[in-house]
Design a protein around this motif. Structure first.
Motif, PDB file in Angstrom:
ATOM      1  N   THR A 537       1.845   1.506  -5.789  1.00  0.00           N
ATOM      2  CA  THR A 537       1.785   1.043  -4.426  1.00  0.00           C
ATOM      3  C   THR A 537       0.551   0.323  -4.139  1.00  0.00           C
ATOM      4  OG1 THR A 537       2.929   3.135  -3.657  1.00  0.00           O
ATOM      5  CG2 THR A 537       1.508   1.581  -2.066  1.00  0.00           C
ATOM      6  N   VAL A 538       0.635  -1.052  -3.888  1.00  0.00           N
ATOM      7  CA  VAL A 538      -0.362  -1.979  -3.436  1.00  0.00           C
ATOM      8  C   VAL A 538      -0.688  -1.550  -2.126  1.00  0.00           C
ATOM      9  CG1 VAL A 538      -1.368  -4.140  -3.263  1.00  0.00           C
ATOM     10  CG2 VAL A 538       0.156  -3.540  -5.242  1.00  0.00           C
ATOM     11  N   GLU A 545      -8.541  -4.540  -2.076  1.00  0.00           N
ATOM     12  CA  GLU A 545      -7.634  -4.129  -2.989  1.00  0.00           C
ATOM     13  C   GLU A 545      -7.706  -2.701  -3.318  1.00  0.00           C
ATOM     14  OE1 GLU A 545      -6.179  -7.182  -5.880  1.00  0.00           O
ATOM     15  OE2 GLU A 545      -6.392  -5.729  -7.446  1.00  0.00           O
ATOM     16  N   ILE A 547      -4.944   0.000  -5.474  1.00  0.00           N
ATOM     17  CA  ILE A 547      -3.291   0.308  -5.996  1.00  0.00           C
ATOM     18  C   ILE A 547      -3.290   1.748  -6.287  1.00  0.00           C
ATOM     19  CG2 ILE A 547      -1.932  -0.471  -7.836  1.00  0.00           C
ATOM     20  CD1 ILE A 547      -3.483  -2.790  -7.913  1.00  0.00           C
ATOM     21  N   HIS A 600     -13.694  -4.341  -3.690  1.00  0.00           N
ATOM     22  CA  HIS A 600     -12.757  -3.211  -4.796  1.00  0.00           C
ATOM     23  C   HIS A 600     -13.592  -1.970  -5.053  1.00  0.00           C
ATOM     24  CE1 HIS A 600     -10.176  -6.429  -6.347  1.00  0.00           C
ATOM     25  NE2 HIS A 600     -11.193  -7.166  -5.858  1.00  0.00           N
ATOM     26  N   LEU A 689      -1.245  -5.561 -13.597  1.00  0.00           N
ATOM     27  CA  LEU A 689      -2.235  -5.298 -12.310  1.00  0.00           C
ATOM     28  C   LEU A 689      -3.350  -6.291 -12.878  1.00  0.00           C
ATOM     29  CD1 LEU A 689      -1.530  -1.753 -12.007  1.00  0.00           C
ATOM     30  CD2 LEU A 689      -0.518  -3.703 -10.689  1.00  0.00           C
ATOM     31  N   LYS A 714       1.039  -8.316  -9.771  1.00  0.00           N
ATOM     32  CA  LYS A 714      -0.219  -8.202  -8.646  1.00  0.00           C
ATOM     33  C   LYS A 714      -0.963  -9.590  -8.584  1.00  0.00           C
ATOM     34  CE  LYS A 714      -3.962  -7.567  -8.189  1.00  0.00           C
ATOM     35  NZ  LYS A 714      -5.187  -8.638  -8.016  1.00  0.00           N
ATOM     36  N   SER A 740      -2.765  -9.019  -2.526  1.00  0.00           N
ATOM     37  CA  SER A 740      -3.465  -8.140  -1.386  1.00  0.00           C
ATOM     38  C   SER A 740      -4.414  -9.107  -0.737  1.00  0.00           C
ATOM     39  CB  SER A 740      -4.219  -6.842  -2.323  1.00  0.00           C
ATOM     40  OG  SER A 740      -4.962  -6.336  -1.544  1.00  0.00           O
ATOM     41  N   THR A 768       0.316  -8.133   1.590  1.00  0.00           N
ATOM     42  CA  THR A 768      -0.301  -6.979   2.318  1.00  0.00           C
ATOM     43  C   THR A 768      -0.557  -7.376   3.664  1.00  0.00           C
ATOM     44  OG1 THR A 768      -2.671  -6.939   1.576  1.00  0.00           O
ATOM     45  CG2 THR A 768      -0.855  -5.778   0.410  1.00  0.00           C
TER      46      THR A 768
END
Length: 790
Positions: A537-538, A545, A547, A600, A689, A714, A740, A768
């Protein structure tokens, strides 16, 4: 009946709750309400009192549903709800409260009267909250008090929604405050005070007094550069004396919440009771009779409600106190349950959405707990000196009443408050009493200001330091997932059985055993968070970001947790943690930092505090970064692993392979190109990813010969044009690409050229900023996709 309003009020609230789920129209509930009321009257006239009472409860429930439906319709039909976002307008209106200082900006609340756009002026009517940025050039807001007419140039902005398969908090909060739209002004220079408006003069005087008090606190405790601009001592005085909690810095707030003392900083029923007790003591010293004392107290509490400018918790507490005092003045014999019911009903008739607020629920449930359980608890405690037994019984009764709400809304179980309240409550009484004496004295005798500030600092520093005394005992305060509603229902059901008279031996024993079982289930959450398929799930964390990877079975991995450059908003606490708690997750088996950039990294320290962490993976350490060091401190003894190209691990039957960074790149600073890139392989399916890598690292990965074929990609670096090269995309061959990015971000991401590359490949693009959270689920043969926004 001793308390005739109690059960109709409960029915009214039940109707509100049903309407919140079913969203009926006002017309749909009008008929049932009229029919039930008529049936109640008919049955009462025939002396069928029990049936009449049931019909009255049905009418009350229908009235509650109708009240919420009518409020919702009027709110959504307001023109301010439909103005185009992103456009600038010139607003004219009246401030309905003084500005609220925040950590990085100030908030102005106006009742809008007109709006000018493209040279045209239109009359409007609605409430607007305008965020005004602090100026680096020394510009300040004009002195504004409630009732001032203002002209402000501001841009309509969307609420800060994070769409992650759960209800968003901000729209519901704005509705409960009857704020129809949000706007943003870049500078205080865009705010012009036009003069006093049409408002009852005493309200302006009270608002001006409040502003003067805040200014005096600023002068005494200002620390430029600190969040909120105040020392921790000044922020506490603002919170306890003026009800202004917005200037408490995040670290202090987090410490107080963990300790169980934070409730003492929200002026509510307990504080109103303290103020009342202090005033009653003064009145007795002056030998005033009971009725004049009640009348004076009534006037003081009403003044106080206006002085704090309608803070919801204060208004609720003042209304309850005023209802009780008015009852004493009129009838002398007042039943507290009836008073509480009348207060709740009065509040909900004006603002029905408050029933859905945690603050409303905590206020009234805690008060009910004190009324119903204080005496039974006190009778079962051993003899204790002085008032220690009473304080302990009060703490236990209130804690028992609100524990499920605290667990469901704030995901916290707190036992430390039962101990620390013995220190916190007396200190808060002393600080509030001293504060209400010192502030007026400072105005009369300015030369005493510094000495008074130093004197107040002593109990405040002791109060703040006491919040950390039990940090070495983590089992006294910890976070838990959202408890299942059957557990909450069982908890309250069995708890109420304990109130039965002693002659009901068996039901009371069942209640005791059931309550103990529900308490254990609520406290430890023994429900495993298992999934059958690999689920990636992002999350929607704005411009950042995060995940979440759920492996078949119970293991979980979290890669990054979003974040902002400042401390004004914690994505780890407010966005990512609630998603995991809703899934029943208590432990993050693998916590991964792709690279140490704020969008992040900055949410991860909170994740490490809120959840047990099995392992921590990173590519390039960032020991010079304060937030990185905060993360390491929060991780405690969790094992740490450097994840470089060639790293492999199998979790839940899923193979995890690191394809970047190469050792040569990871030896430098933690930047975009040092991002950890992971490929997850489950059966014949794979997901790549990529963190924030750029074209250089993409080429390096291709040159390494690593297998990067994946159906799910991703997109690197939020869809930046510095990534997603055609050669890299051709090697990956994604069928699904997820980007994202934050809605309306200032970077213009995702870049149109990047979108074109994915479209030419025939990949489905998920974003997103448009779709909210994007979930990919693999059974080992194919991927299934769903999005939060459909």
């Amino acid at each position: 009946m001793a308390y005739p309003l109690l059960f109709p009020t409960i029915a009214f609230i039940a109707g509100l709750a049903a309407a919140a789920e079913l969203s009926p129209s006002p017309a749909a509930v009008l008929g049932p309400a009229v029919f039930a009321l008529a049936a109640a009257w008919f049955c009462y006239s025939r002396r069928w009192t029990r049936i009449a009472f049931l019909c009255l409860l049905a009418a009350s429930a229908a009235a509650g549903a109708g009240a919420l439906a009518s409020f919702d319709r009027a709110y959504e039909q307001n023109p301010l709800r439909h103005l185009p976002r992103g456009e600038y307008f010139d607003w004219t209106g009246t401030a309905f409260r003084s500005p609220e200082p925040g950590l990085d900006n100030d908030f102005i609340y106006i009742q809008a009267e007109s709006v000018e756009a493209r040279g045209e002026i239109h009359a409007v009517s609605g409430r607007l909250r305008i965020s005004v940025g602090r100026s680096d050039q020394g510009a300040h807001l004009p002195e504004i008090v409630a009732g001032d007419r203002l002209r402000i140039s501001a841009q309509i902005v969307p609420p800060a929604e994070y769409r992650n398969f759960r209800k968003s908090f901000t729209p519901a909060y704005l509705k409960s405050r009857k704020i129809h739209a949000l706007a943003s002004a870049k500078s205080p220079l865009l705010v012009q005070r036009l003069g006093p408006g049409r408002i009852f003069p005493p309200l302006r005087w009270i608002s001006r007094l409040r502003r003067t008090c805040l200014s005096r606190i600023d002068a005494l405790f200002a620390i430029p550069g600190r969040p909120g601009g105040l020392s921790s001592v000044g922020a506490v005085i603002s919170a306890l004396v003026l009800g202004e909690r917005s200037r408490m810095d995040p670290e202090t707030t987090r410490t107080l919440q963990k300790s169980g003392l934070y409730h003492l900083f929200a002026i509510s029923g307990a504080h109103i009771a303290l103020i009342s007790a202090l005033l009653f003591g003064l009145f007795r010293t002056l030998r005033l009779k009971e009725r004049p004392s009640y009348l004076l107290l009534l006037l003081v509490l009403v003044f106080f409600g206006f002085f704090v400018e309608g803070r919801a918790s204060v208004v609720r507490a003042v209304i309850m106190a005023v209802a009780f005092i008015a009852g004493k003045l009129l009838w002398r014999d007042v039943h507290l349950l009836n008073t509480i019911a009348a207060s709740a009903l009065a509040i909900l008739l004006v603002r029905p959405t408050q029933a859905l607020e945690a603050g409303f629920q905590l206020t009234f449930v805690a008060t009910l707990g004190l009324i119903l359980f204080f005496r039974p608890v006190r009778n079962r405690l051993p003899p204790l000196p002085s008032r220690i037994g009473d304080l302990l019984a009060l703490s236990i009764a209130a804690q028992a009443a609100v524990m499920p709400i605290m667990a469901a809304v704030f995901h916290r179980v707190i036992f430390s408050g039962l101990i620390l309240n013995f220190i916190g409550v007396p200190l808060v009484i002393a600080i509030m009493a001293a504060g209400y004496v010192v502030l007026p004295a400072v105005f009369l005798f300015p030369f005493l200001a510094q000495a008074a500030a130093a004197a107040l600092s002593v109990p405040i520093r002791l109060l703040l330091s006491s919040a950390g005394w039990l940090d070495g005992l983590p089992f006294l305060s910890y976070r838990i997932p959202t408890p299942p509603w059957p557990v909450i229902a069982a908890y309250y059901g069995f708890l109420l059985l304990l109130l039965l008279p002693k002659r009901f031996v068996l039901p009371r024993r069942i209640g005791g055993a059931g309550f103990a079982a529900a308490l254990v289930a609520l406290s430890i959450y023994p429900f495993p968070a298992r999934v059958k398929d690999l689920t990636v799930t992002v999350l929607d964390v704005g411009q950042g970001e995060a995940i979440l990877v759920e492996f078949p079975g119970k293991e979980k991995m979290l890669i990054d947790a979003g974040g902002l450059p400042t401390d004004a908003f914690d994505t780890g606490e407010n966005v990512v943690s609630p998603v995991l708690w809703d899934k029943g997750i208590k432990k993050i088996d693998v916590l991964v930092l792709s690279h140490a950039h704020p969008d992040h990294l900055n949410g991860l320290p909170t994740m490490a505090r809120n959840f047990r962490v099995g392992e921590f993976w990173e590519g390039t350490p960032a020991p010079e970064n304060p937030r990185y060091l905060d993360l390491l401190k929060a991780l405690g003894p969790a094992p740490r692993f450097r994840v470089l190209r060639g790293f492999r691990r199998t979790v839940g039957g899923v193979e995890i392979l690191a394809v970047a960074p190469a050792a040569s790149i990871a030896s430098g600073e933690s930047d975009n190109d040092s991002s950890v890139v992971l490929r997850l392989v489950h059966g014949t399916t794979a997901a790549l990813l990529t963190g924030d890598i750029g074209r250089t690292v993409e080429a390096d990965i291709l040159a390494s010969g690593e297998d990067i074929r994946s159906q799910v990609l991703k997109a690197p670096h939020h869809g930046s044009n510095s990534s997603s090269s055609e050669e890299f995309l051709a090697a990956v061959g994604p069928e699904n690409a997820v980007i994202s990015a934050g809605r309306g971000n200032h970077y213009g991401l995702p870049h149109p050229d990047v979108l074109s590359r994915y479209e030419r490949l025939g990949a489905r693009i998920f974003r997103t900023d448009l779709h909210g959270a994007v979930e990919f689920r693999s059974d080992g043969r194919r991927w299934a996709v769903r999005t939060s926004v459909r």
